[in-house]
Scaffold this motif. Structure first.
Motif, mmCIF file in Angstrom:
data_model
loop_
_atom_site.group_PDB
_atom_site.id
_atom_site.type_symbol
_atom_site.label_atom_id
_atom_site.label_comp_id
_atom_site.label_asym_id
_atom_site.label_seq_id
_atom_site.Cartn_x
_atom_site.Cartn_y
_atom_site.Cartn_z
ATOM 1 N N ALA A 1 40.730 36.973 39.727
ATOM 2 C CA ALA A 1 41.993 36.221 39.703
ATOM 3 C C ALA A 1 42.687 36.292 38.355
ATOM 4 O O ALA A 1 43.873 35.977 38.248
ATOM 5 N N LYS A 2 41.946 36.715 37.313
ATOM 6 C CA LYS A 2 42.572 36.823 36.000
ATOM 7 C C LYS A 2 43.665 37.880 35.961
ATOM 8 O O LYS A 2 44.591 37.804 35.168
ATOM 9 N N PHE B 1 38.041 37.879 51.520
ATOM 10 C CA PHE B 1 36.912 38.684 51.022
ATOM 11 C C PHE B 1 35.941 38.944 52.174
ATOM 12 O O PHE B 1 35.954 38.232 53.182
ATOM 13 N N MET C 1 45.522 37.243 46.261
ATOM 14 C CA MET C 1 44.304 37.617 46.981
ATOM 15 C C MET C 1 44.260 36.832 48.281
ATOM 16 O O MET C 1 44.568 35.634 48.301
ATOM 17 N N ILE D 1 33.819 44.076 44.201
ATOM 18 C CA ILE D 1 33.392 43.338 43.010
ATOM 19 C C ILE D 1 32.000 42.754 43.258
ATOM 20 O O ILE D 1 31.708 42.285 44.351
ATOM 21 N N THR D 2 31.140 42.782 42.238
ATOM 22 C CA THR D 2 29.832 42.133 42.319
ATOM 23 C C THR D 2 29.833 40.918 41.406
ATOM 24 O O THR D 2 29.980 41.055 40.187
ATOM 25 N N GLY D 3 29.697 39.743 42.006
ATOM 26 C CA GLY D 3 29.596 38.522 41.221
ATOM 27 C C GLY D 3 28.147 38.098 41.102
ATOM 28 O O GLY D 3 27.325 38.443 41.948
ATOM 29 N N ILE E 1 29.756 34.528 44.712
ATOM 30 C CA ILE E 1 31.009 34.985 45.327
ATOM 31 C C ILE E 1 32.207 34.354 44.614
ATOM 32 O O ILE E 1 33.188 35.035 44.287
ATOM 33 N N SER E 2 32.121 33.062 44.379
ATOM 34 C CA SER E 2 33.235 32.369 43.712
ATOM 35 C C SER E 2 33.458 32.920 42.307
ATOM 36 O O SER E 2 34.606 33.054 41.864
ATOM 37 N N ASN E 3 32.373 33.243 41.614
ATOM 38 C CA ASN E 3 32.523 33.835 40.276
ATOM 39 C C ASN E 3 33.217 35.195 40.331
ATOM 40 O O ASN E 3 34.040 35.510 39.466
ATOM 41 N N ALA E 4 32.881 35.989 41.334
ATOM 42 C CA ALA E 4 33.537 37.299 41.473
ATOM 43 C C ALA E 4 35.037 37.119 41.669
ATOM 44 O O ALA E 4 35.857 37.805 41.053
ATOM 45 N N ILE E 5 35.402 36.157 42.516
ATOM 46 C CA ILE E 5 36.821 35.939 42.826
ATOM 47 C C ILE E 5 37.553 35.337 41.624
ATOM 48 O O ILE E 5 38.686 35.726 41.315
ATOM 49 N N ALA E 6 36.892 34.410 40.939
ATOM 50 C CA ALA E 6 37.532 33.788 39.770
ATOM 51 C C ALA E 6 37.833 34.847 38.700
ATOM 52 O O ALA E 6 38.891 34.825 38.059
ATOM 53 N N ARG E 7 36.894 35.777 38.526
ATOM 54 C CA ARG E 7 37.130 36.826 37.524
ATOM 55 C C ARG E 7 38.267 37.758 37.946
ATOM 56 O O ARG E 7 39.123 38.120 37.131
ATOM 57 N N ILE F 1 37.455 42.413 48.152
ATOM 58 C CA ILE F 1 38.561 41.460 48.089
ATOM 59 C C ILE F 1 39.830 42.167 48.536
ATOM 60 O O ILE F 1 40.144 43.251 48.035
#
Lengths: 72, 72, 72, 72, 72, 72, 72, 72, 72, 72, 72, 72
Positions: K31-32, K40, K37, K11-13, K23-29, K63
């Motif tokens: 997580a939907k 990373f 998880m 994933i590219t955040g 990075i946090s934005n990539a993981i938050a997306r 991830i």
């Protein structure tokens, strides 16, 4: 005239003196059976240690040479 | 007899003269505290430039040595 | 005082003698137009073979130098 | 005595059983025509899948062997 | 509580039997002086060849372990 | 004066806040037993995820330090 | 039936027209002496420049072929 | 005669047609200000996708050229 | 309209505060002489250590920018 | 007939016994939802250490499978 | 209990503020739609430049998450 | 507006004609189920050889596409 084609082989030369001599030894040995060698590329440099000093330089190179009618 | 086990450490040697001497200096220094060093592998070659010339060759190597009863 | 910034360029030096001389030749040539060179890193070592022997050592390095008010 | 020189060749061995057997099969096949093999290095491990299970382990290795008067 | 910190060391284990045993031997030897080892990563797999067969599996791993008050 | 020699060790620092803090934590821990640390190089950046968010930044670095008479 | 074993060789093909033709030329040349070639992998793409245009595409590939009773 | 020295620069060419044309476009653009370009090496091949098809081939190459009295 | 062509240069920025600031400093310095910078790629992250703490973050990036009629 | 297209996914399998079993476990799990898997490639081999011994082999592989009318 | 199996996705955040936020934005997306998880790994750090400054940090991560009965 | 997030998948396309067509075939197939694909990166180029000629070009690419409300 056809487009030239080259083969690359991987040889490890050794020397007790220097990195350059290890490379030259590898090429000199290959020259016994291969003609028209054109270039080399260093892949890896290592060595043997005895009694806390380098006793053998070991350099692995790739050698590129022409594939002609005469030579595979 | 047990199977031999080796440890590898990473050392950067320097020299004002040559790549080979930088490597030998790294090994000579390591030899002060490590016995039974067997081999090295070049990881990286760099250097310092002063006034448009090389004043220090810096070569990072990995050194492999035997882990024996006596030595960790 | 501002934080220093450096530029890195890639140069291939050649020599008929040794790897060290090929590197020194690359740096000497770069020194004609660049000031404040600080360090180099070896990227690649190659060479030309003629008649079964090395006739040219070719070493590609990256050279790092300061970007100052005077120099880009 | 001259400095030893080695050649490295790249072989892919296969096995339906294990990674170790695929490597041993590669070496056993090479041994039919090459003498004085000294070491190998694993380059790549792959395999074929049929019906959701591994049916063939494929391991590519480099084999290093001595270049002597007798053998190129 | 402070954030944990880990050290990684590089060890080459050997075995006449298998890749797994070479790794286990490396870890068993390291366990003599290191506590709280957590994980390993395979770096390199090689081996020695004698008489056309593998006589020694050599696997280099990195071992990660906790740096605690007690242990550096 | 002898040519300086450096040793490089690999440390993984962690932090719940940032990449920079994970690196600083690794160095602060190493400073308890090592003197004359000169530089670091980032090798790898990872982290732990809990409940869809980063809870631990994990950065592996190499630290270079001087080998002096006093310190191995 | 024994497990198949493959050898991989490294060849550089050239062409004045395209990358695909350089690869095909490499394989066509190899086909003069090798049978049962199965696959290739591109290793490197380079070329020669004359007068500001590409005059030769140079593509290095690895070719995998079966080692059979008949062929080493 | 002095040993030749080369500089390498990194250029990304683009084309709506092919990889070869993207490379040729990169070299043609560089030729506007650089003389004596000798070779190129492909570093990276990418592209843009619009409406499910490739609309732009993007190839990054390194170009090597001679550093002469006239040209830096 | 012609296909766009880009050049990539390698710059090392530094900062006493953070990785992001070191990158921003590199770009700000490059912006003094280069227009139409489009993107950057992190190549390497290092730093200087003094008295057991990070005193300088050093980040090497590649910067891509458009080669236009106006700019080489 | 159209040209076949494949997708590659990355899976980490684990086992308390061996590297081969960790790979087989990864493939067996993937087989629950993916059909027509063709090959795998080993990406990374790691493991967990407890009380000075390996308690879990962790092997990351890429699995290639056919994209057909039926399956994405 | 069966051996756990994990899947890794790439994933590219992005973020206008920092590497950590990208990075946090990539993981938050992610997580939907993905549960459990675990970790990373940073693969690549890039960014967009507008008017001589960074306007977007782009971080590509892998991830790793558990493949359970419930989730592929 | 939220920061965009992208997913990257790995696809191998094939063609009997050219590298470009193999890539286009990979993207065309992916387009059947994925919208808003933005870019691709070539990972690997291989091929099948039959009767001494290339019969199938196989190119593995990564495809990046937007993760939106609609699409994971």
């Amino acid at each position: 005239m056809t487009d030239p084609v080259f083969k690359k082989i991987e040889i490890t030369g050794t020397s007790s003196s220097s990195i350059e001599e290890a490379i030259s030894n590898a090429i000199a040995r290959a020259a016994k059976t291969i003609r028209q060698m054109n270039w080399f590329e260093v892949v890896d440099t290592r060595g043997r240690i005895d009694n806390g000093g380098v006793t053998q330089w070991q350099v692995t190179i790739k050698i590129g040479f022409s594939l002609t009618e005469m030579q595979d």
